[in-house]
Design a protein around this motif. Structure first.
Motif, short mmCIF file in Angstrom:
data_model
loop_
_atom_site.label_atom_id
_atom_site.label_comp_id
_atom_site.label_asym_id
_atom_site.label_seq_id
_atom_site.Cartn_x
_atom_site.Cartn_y
_atom_site.Cartn_z
N GLU A 6 99.76 55.95 45.37
CA GLU A 6 101.06 56.02 45.15
C GLU A 6 101.42 57.52 44.92
O GLU A 6 100.81 58.42 44.36
CB GLU A 6 101.80 55.33 43.97
N CYS A 22 103.22 54.70 49.30
CA CYS A 22 102.08 54.29 48.96
C CYS A 22 101.45 54.23 50.33
O CYS A 22 101.67 53.52 51.21
CB CYS A 22 102.26 53.03 48.48
N TRP A 36 105.57 46.34 45.48
CA TRP A 36 105.85 47.40 44.47
C TRP A 36 105.87 46.69 42.96
O TRP A 36 106.65 45.70 43.18
CB TRP A 36 106.85 48.42 44.64
N ILE A 70 112.41 48.31 50.48
CA ILE A 70 111.20 48.59 50.84
C ILE A 70 110.99 48.66 52.30
O ILE A 70 111.75 47.92 52.93
CB ILE A 70 110.33 47.45 50.09
N ARG A 72 107.88 49.76 55.69
CA ARG A 72 106.58 49.84 56.02
C ARG A 72 106.42 50.49 57.11
O ARG A 72 107.19 50.30 58.33
CB ARG A 72 105.64 48.91 55.78
N TYR A 94 105.38 53.22 38.60
CA TYR A 94 105.55 52.28 39.90
C TYR A 94 104.29 52.22 40.46
O TYR A 94 103.43 53.54 40.71
CB TYR A 94 106.51 52.86 40.49
N CYS A 96 102.04 50.42 43.56
CA CYS A 96 101.97 49.38 44.65
C CYS A 96 100.47 48.69 44.83
O CYS A 96 99.50 49.20 44.50
CB CYS A 96 102.21 50.30 46.12
#
Length: 121
Positions: A6, A22, A36, A70, A72, A94, A96
């Motif tokens: 992260e 991440c 997360w 979120i 990706r 935080y 992931c």
């Protein structure tokens, strides 16, 4: 095996924004649901959000709905967490992690080192 790393945390004023990243090693990243989680001082680690492998389905904790997003990029083996309208209660480390496809609120596999997010008043 997916090993996450992260980054992107920091100190921000209430109402501000941060984007966490991440990056996860492993050839199967594109087939992996990712999430997360966060752990505030003195509290249990809790679910924040998750995204399925194709990126089409996402899940959010009620406390962050409408503020966090979120996403990706499978080509980069990276999951992002865009955090807007941050509140002091968002202060936490935080993390992931891979999550179960059938239960995206549950982590699966190893944790990264986490990244601190501190929201000041």
């Amino acid at each position: 095996q997916v090993q996450p790393v992260e980054s992107g945390g920091g100190l921000v004023q209430a109402g501000g924004s941060l984007r966490l990243s991440c990056t996860a090693s492993g050839r199967t990243f594109s087939d992996t649901a990712m999430g997360w989680f966060r752990q505030a001082p003195g509290k249990e680690r809790e679910f924040v959000t998750a995204i399925m492998s194709g990126g089409g389905r996402t899940y959010y904790a009620d406390s962050v709905k409408g503020r966090f997003t979120i996403s990706r990029d499978n080509a980069k083996n990276t999951v992002y967490l865009q955090m807007n309208s941050l509140k002091p209660e968002d202060t936490a480390v935080y993390y992931c992690a891979r999550v179960f496809i059938m239960d995206p609120f549950r982590p699966l596999g190893s944790w990264g080192q986490g990244t601190w997010v501190i929201v000041s008043t």
